[in-house]
Design a protein around this motif. Structure first.
Motif, PDB file in Angstrom:
ATOM      1  N   TYR A 166      39.453  26.885  31.709  1.00  0.00           N
ATOM      2  CA  TYR A 166      38.159  26.530  32.298  1.00  0.00           C
ATOM      3  C   TYR A 166      38.016  25.016  32.484  1.00  0.00           C
ATOM      4  CZ  TYR A 166      36.186  31.217  32.241  1.00  0.00           C
ATOM      5  OH  TYR A 166      35.926  32.544  32.515  1.00  0.00           O
TER       6      TYR A 166
ATOM      7  N   ARG B 239      41.080  29.780  38.709  1.00  0.00           N
ATOM      8  CA  ARG B 239      40.327  31.024  38.930  1.00  0.00           C
ATOM      9  C   ARG B 239      41.266  32.205  39.104  1.00  0.00           C
ATOM     10  NH1 ARG B 239      37.470  34.741  41.853  1.00  0.00           N
ATOM     11  NH2 ARG B 239      35.193  34.670  41.611  1.00  0.00           N
TER      12      ARG B 239
ATOM     13  N   LEU C 265      33.561  37.308  37.140  1.00  0.00           N
ATOM     14  CA  LEU C 265      34.055  35.987  37.522  1.00  0.00           C
ATOM     15  C   LEU C 265      33.163  35.322  38.563  1.00  0.00           C
ATOM     16  CD1 LEU C 265      37.928  36.539  37.647  1.00  0.00           C
ATOM     17  CD2 LEU C 265      36.613  35.263  35.945  1.00  0.00           C
TER      18      LEU C 265
ATOM     19  N   ARG D 178      41.675  35.573  36.687  1.00  0.00           N
ATOM     20  CA  ARG D 178      41.564  36.937  37.208  1.00  0.00           C
ATOM     21  C   ARG D 178      42.836  37.739  36.918  1.00  0.00           C
ATOM     22  NH1 ARG D 178      42.595  40.586  41.124  1.00  0.00           N
ATOM     23  NH2 ARG D 178      40.828  41.930  41.707  1.00  0.00           N
TER      24      ARG D 178
ATOM     25  N   THR E   4      33.765  34.732  28.129  1.00  0.00           N
ATOM     26  CA  THR E   4      34.874  35.562  28.614  1.00  0.00           C
ATOM     27  C   THR E   4      35.480  36.378  27.483  1.00  0.00           C
ATOM     28  OG1 THR E   4      35.363  33.992  30.380  1.00  0.00           O
ATOM     29  CG2 THR E   4      37.113  35.514  29.777  1.00  0.00           C
TER      30      THR E   4
END
Length: 233
Positions: free
Chosen positions: A145, A87, A199, A91, A167
């Protein structure tokens, strides 16, 4: 003498690239000829042809010039950074890509490619290259992912493939709107807030909290007196 000649040739090449960037940005690729670029650079048309066979080669060189070191850094951020979970890597990747448009040279080249370059004529084959680059990015996003799925942070009702496609679409729209200088996205803080909101829909923070490993107690201050109590009994 040979070294000086090589340095002069590189200076000429740089001058041609900078002139091409100015011409393409001011009047578009289709309306710019190599003669225009030669005049802007202060060199002969022959000098332009010596370094670049056509406008396609010029555009490729302009893009490589500003993007290759940046792309290598982004690949590390998205795929390799050992200090971040999936994650955080996603970001950081999105934020770095969006903030890259604050680099004037990169922004000009991206504006040329996005708004002032037609994929027709000698550039028609380049559309396939853009499709290939997009597929490559989708593949890298999917790998990230998949890691998020293993970590338990990807929403259970979304596959890694679907998340990667989503995305890519989100990123393409966000970059285009920032290139258009949409007032609501001029501030980087606004762009970052939008990334966080996006997100949250794909990798909810609540899942991240639920999957965090419990703290180890082997060295806690509380455990030591208990061991002493046992040994004294």
């Amino acid at each position: 003498m040979a070294r000086r000649t090589k340095e002069e040739a590189e200076q000429t090449r740089r001058a041609i690239l900078e002139a091409a960037r100015r011409c393409f940005h001011a009047q578009g690729v289709s309306m710019t000829s190599l003669e225009h670029i030669a005049k802007e650079a202060g060199v002969t048309r022959g000098a332009v042809y010596w370094h670049f066979a056509n406008k396609g080669e010029l555009i490729d060189a302009m893009f490589d010039d500003v993007s290759i070191p940046f792309i290598d850094r982004l690949d590390y951020t998205l795929l390799l950074d050992p200090e971040a979970d999936a994650r955080s890597r996603l970001r950081n990747f999105l934020c770095q890509l969006v903030s890259s448009l604050d680099n004037p040279e990169l922004r000009v080249v991206m504006e040329i490619l996005e708004f002032k370059c037609e994929f027709v004529g000698e550039r028609s084959e380049d559309l396939n290259d853009w499709i290939s680059h997009s597929q490559d990015l989708i593949g890298k996003l999917e790998r990230t992912y998949i890691e998020a799925r293993r970590e338990g942070t990807l929403r259970p009702d979304i596959t890694p493939r679907l998340a990667a496609l989503e995305t890519k679409c989100f990123l393409g729209g966000l970059m285009r709107l920032r290139l258009m200088r949409l007032p609501a996205l001029e501030s980087l803080n606004s762009a970052y807030a939008l990334i966080d909101a996006y997100l949250q829909g794909v990798l909810p923070l609540e899942l991240s909290r639920h999957t965090q490993a419990p703290a180890k107690r082997s060295t806690s201050a509380r455990s030591r007196p208990l061991r002493r109590a046992r040994s004294s009994s």
